[in-house]
Scaffold this motif. Sequence first.
Motif, PDB file in Angstrom:
ATOM      1  N   THR A   1       0.861  -1.188   0.000  1.00 61.02           N
ATOM      2  CA  THR A   1       0.000   0.000   0.000  1.00 61.02           C
ATOM      3  C   THR A   1       0.892   1.231   0.000  1.00 61.02           C
ATOM      4  O   THR A   1       1.655   1.451   0.938  1.00 61.02           O
ATOM      5  N   LEU A   2       0.804   2.007  -1.062  1.00 64.97           N
ATOM      6  CA  LEU A   2       1.575   3.241  -1.186  1.00 64.97           C
ATOM      7  C   LEU A   2       0.734   4.406  -0.687  1.00 64.97           C
ATOM      8  O   LEU A   2      -0.437   4.533  -1.035  1.00 64.97           O
ATOM      9  N   ILE A   3       1.346   5.260   0.161  1.00 68.73           N
ATOM     10  CA  ILE A   3       0.688   6.476   0.637  1.00 68.73           C
ATOM     11  C   ILE A   3       1.528   7.661   0.175  1.00 68.73           C
ATOM     12  O   ILE A   3       2.663   7.836   0.615  1.00 68.73           O
ATOM     13  N   MET A   4       0.971   8.450  -0.754  1.00 76.40           N
ATOM     14  CA  MET A   4       1.683   9.612  -1.309  1.00 76.40           C
ATOM     15  C   MET A   4       1.200  10.885  -0.648  1.00 76.40           C
ATOM     16  O   MET A   4      -0.004  11.111  -0.536  1.00 76.40           O
ATOM     17  N   PRO A   5       2.109  11.760  -0.246  1.00 80.05           N
ATOM     18  CA  PRO A   5       1.707  13.030   0.365  1.00 80.05           C
ATOM     19  C   PRO A   5       1.263  14.044  -0.678  1.00 80.05           C
ATOM     20  O   PRO A   5       1.435  13.829  -1.890  1.00 80.05           O
ATOM     21  N   PRO A   6       0.680  15.161  -0.241  1.00 76.52           N
ATOM     22  CA  PRO A   6       0.216  16.192  -1.184  1.00 76.52           C
ATOM     23  C   PRO A   6       1.339  16.676  -2.099  1.00 76.52           C
ATOM     24  O   PRO A   6       2.474  16.853  -1.670  1.00 76.52           O
ATOM     25  N   GLY A   7       0.984  16.889  -3.365  1.00 75.65           N
ATOM     26  CA  GLY A   7       1.920  17.500  -4.307  1.00 75.65           C
ATOM     27  C   GLY A   7       2.977  16.588  -4.863  1.00 75.65           C
ATOM     28  O   GLY A   7       3.930  17.061  -5.498  1.00 75.65           O
TER      29      GLY A   7
END
Length: 510
Positions: A381-387
């Motif tokens: 599970t990849l969690i990408m931050p804003p931007g």
Amino acid sequence: MNTPAADRERWRASKRIQRESKKQLREASPSWLAKQAKRREDEAAKEAVKAERIALQQAKQKANRARRNQKKVIKERIRRAEMSCKAMEIEATEQQRRLFYEHPRRAALEAAWAEAESGLWFAKLSQIGRRVFEGRPASCSGDNKTYTLGTSTSISYLLSVATKPEIYVVRDARWLAAREQQSLEEYLRDLDIEAGPDQELDVQDLGLADQQPAVRTMKVTACISRFTESCGQVSPHPVNLLNLSYENMELTPLPLARHCTLLRDACNSLANMDKKAFKSKRKVNSPADIQSCQRFRICAQAGAISSWHMDNLAPYTWVTLEGNTQNEDDESVLKYWAVIDFQSLTSQDEQAAREEFARDGTDWKPNPAWIRVISLIRGDTLIMPPGTIHAPITATNCLFRGGMCWNKNMFVSYTLPHWQYITRNRDKVTNEDPPAETQRIIKWLQSSIVADPESYGISQADVPATLATMKGISKSSLPCNCKNCRKNSKCNCHSQNLACFDACQCSCSG
């Protein structure tokens, strides 16, 4: 014979008898009995207090011994966990290197790019793929760390104390097992059963000529045929199914479900307002398009490539890579997820990267030194931050289930600046239109910030500037009122209540 000695003895005996008599009389009196009872009670109370004090001392000593033992156990667990974590990070970093450089699917992609038919979208986007492969594999350890690897619990703790966003990858077999399972094989089968004979989906078709839009509608049966005909191999004409939402399944990872609830709260609040308005028969527009962003599927055929882009709304984006079949090796499912590693860039390089990206958009060719590739396998599970600027490459057929959310503590400091950047450069940096309900969401956010700015990590003095930024974002999403748009029935932007952008058919950027 009466002698002085005998008299004294008789006198003493008489006195003893008198004393015994008095004692018997005294002991038989109620007052004496009460005093004796009171004395016995006092002695018993003293003994009880003494026994309690001894018991407390013993319990305290026992508790101290237990605490010392527990500290030893915790220290040992932490030591083992740190060793395990370091070992896992080292192993994962080595796995990233191996998947990036040595996996046979990379060679299959490069071979397909070399043979790509000129003039097609697949050939054009293969240039992005080649540039990505000039980058480096991502690492979760050491000085060149790109992302943090952990379980749901460990990432949840890190997110709860984080002061700035970062990329996370969750590997948690227990959490995966507790979720409702769905493989790509099952999804395509259900799609085939549920679809009508003429039902269509939005797809990105890389088999089209690059002079026409890559996005078109395709019948569900044709989509499924594309997947079955390629037999899981890299296709020279891959498709990427778009706008796939899902309902009735709560799959949000624990860290985000706990600490990133702002978007959900906003949508729920507006939905409740709409219910009340419906009861009063007032006309309303539901924030359904933003709600659908909270949960989505990504279904891509092997060979599909996305150009560099940011996700609209500047959210935390999470995706879980599902299996293709029920029984398969984790590494048999692979997605190369390229990102621009801003953590390793200087402020000058970061500014240059953002300026170049805003200028070149989908034709951007970033410096390979800025590119890091996270190789995702089944269950990740990849969690990408804003931007986050990213460009996924599909090495095998892939099904993701994911969603978007906002973190309240980081909304003003991180989400808002990126959202502003996206709206200012919409036609270049994102592949999505702003949701039609942007204005309503922003109004709700403005009210929430004014009511409690501290919960957003800002002071009262920061509120006016924050509201001004949000007003600019809202304005950029308003429909254009120029004559060309009002008269042009083919202006999709105007018909969807959106501001026009450069690629609009009416060519209006006003």
